[in-house]
Enzyme design. Structure first.
Site, PDB file in Angstrom:
ATOM      1  N   HIS A 178       0.834  -1.201   0.000  1.00 36.45           N
ATOM      2  CA  HIS A 178       0.000   0.000   0.000  1.00 36.45           C
ATOM      3  C   HIS A 178       0.872   1.256   0.000  1.00 36.45           C
ATOM      4  O   HIS A 178       0.439   2.316  -0.466  1.00 36.45           O
ATOM      5  CB  HIS A 178      -0.909   0.033   1.233  1.00 36.45           C
ATOM      6  CG  HIS A 178      -1.947  -1.044   1.247  1.00 36.45           C
ATOM      7  ND1 HIS A 178      -1.691  -2.310   1.706  1.00 36.45           N
ATOM      8  CD2 HIS A 178      -3.242  -1.038   0.843  1.00 36.45           C
ATOM      9  CE1 HIS A 178      -2.786  -3.042   1.599  1.00 36.45           C
ATOM     10  NE2 HIS A 178      -3.735  -2.301   1.082  1.00 36.45           N
ATOM     11  N   ASP A 248      -4.586  -6.326  -7.932  1.00 38.79           N
ATOM     12  CA  ASP A 248      -4.746  -5.717  -6.622  1.00 38.79           C
ATOM     13  C   ASP A 248      -5.086  -4.242  -6.875  1.00 38.79           C
ATOM     14  O   ASP A 248      -5.018  -3.749  -8.005  1.00 38.79           O
ATOM     15  CB  ASP A 248      -3.478  -5.875  -5.785  1.00 38.79           C
ATOM     16  CG  ASP A 248      -3.742  -5.812  -4.289  1.00 38.79           C
ATOM     17  OD1 ASP A 248      -4.840  -5.384  -3.885  1.00 38.79           O
ATOM     18  OD2 ASP A 248      -2.841  -6.180  -3.507  1.00 38.79           O
TER      19      ASP A 248
END
Length: 332
Positions: A178, A248
């Site tokens: 992230h 993702d």
């Protein structure tokens, strides 16, 4: 595309946007969760906006990654807890893994969520290593395959499609993708023998999510989600996955460039579906401008995934919940 939304209800702008761009599916996060009745109304509004029973996804693994939490649903342990149980009783751990999937599916199915981004098949290089450590079933490939298979079967028994992640394996990528791009320098033979194995050997799976990890032994330039070499040679080739491949979240900072560039890169790599999660309208518009129409082999894989959607088995969830607690307390 699979897209998120900003809050607990669709705004008029979101509804009009979804109606216009027709995302293939939707995904929910904690910001979208208020009550069970509200979640059900939201999933219904999403499907109404696109005019069909589109798939709705969520990340509901147990442990730290749970979008639905108590008091709305019961508490669920991290995969590592079930992995630890495996060390003392393989039989109890396999049943607990199945029940975790079956019970979570009961929660999700009741509010209109029919796809769970679980189980996690990633293998850390050693216990407790990396940001995925507690989310992993263990460090032994055979253990991970067994427990992930059981959890996936539990989800399917509850009418929810599992999405395995993060293909071809995030376990050695110790950084949080992230925030930054994890780089894995392991030899290809090592990856084949460990990290790639669960994705190659888990049966009956129709959807998989990629990882934003750079594998220098395969493609030293591009992370897996944006690498045609990783998608074609590893995911489709060596792993042999012929189901739907979903990226993702492209808003994660492991990927470079703006959202439009990331969408183009993922598409060019051969990933079937672009996932964008944060609900930011400007970013969703940018992604939509780059996302191609779902067609050809990708469309066929998407249709096949939904054709295989399971029906809930009608189990007594209260009884299963009690049994799950007994197993976790060592009373199996």
């Amino acid at each position: 595309m699979i897209l998120g939304c900003g809050g607990t209800r669709l705004s008029a702008e979101e509804t009009d946007f979804f109606r216009a761009v027709q995302p293939w599916g939707f995904i929910l996060f904690r910001r979208n969760v208020e009550s069970l009745a509200q979640i059900k109304a939201l999933t219904e509004a999403m499907r109404e906006a696109v005019g069909w029973h589109a798939p709705v996804f969520v990340d509901q693994e147990g442990g730290t990654v749970r979008r639905l939490r108590p008091p709305l649903v019961r508490d669920y342990p991290a995969a590592s807890v079930i992995g630890a149980l495996y060390e003392t009783s393989r039989t109890a751990a396999l049943e607990a893994a199945f029940l975790s999937g079956r019970l979570m599916a009961g929660d999700l199915h009741g509010v209109g969520i029919n796809c769970d981004c679980a189980p996690v098949l990633d293998i850390p290089p050693e216990p407790g290593a990396g940001f995925l450590a507690d989310r992993a079933f263990g460090t032994d490939p055979d253990q991970v395959i067994a427990l992930a298979t059981a959890q996936a079967e539990g989800l399917k028994a509850g009418g929810v499609l599992p999405v395995i992640k993060h293909m071809p394996g995030h376990g050695r990528g110790l950084l949080d993708s992230h925030q930054r791009l994890p780089v894995v320098d392991a030899a290809l033979e090592t990856l084949r023998d460990t990290d790639f194995r669960p994705f190659r050997e888990i049966p009956g799976i129709v959807m998989a999510m990629t990882c934003h990890v750079l594998f220098t032994a395969v493609d030293p330039e591009n992370p897996a989600s944006a690498s045609r070499k990783v998608v074609e040679e590893i995911m489709r080739g060596e792993i042999g996955f012929d189901g739907l491949i979903i990226s993702d979240d492209i808003s994660m900072n492991a990927l470079s460039g703006d959202i439009a560039a990331r969408a183009r890169a993922v598409t060019a790599a051969g990933v079937d579906i672009i996932l964008h999660c944060n609900g930011d309208m400007n970013e969703m518009r940018a992604a939509a401008e780059e996302a191609p129409a779902l067609a050809g082999a990708a469309l066929a894989r998407a249709e096949q995934a939904l054709v295989g959607a399971p029906e809930a088995d009608g189990s007594d969830l209260a009884a299963l919940s009690r049994r799950f607690d007994d197993l976790l307390e060592g009373k199996g």
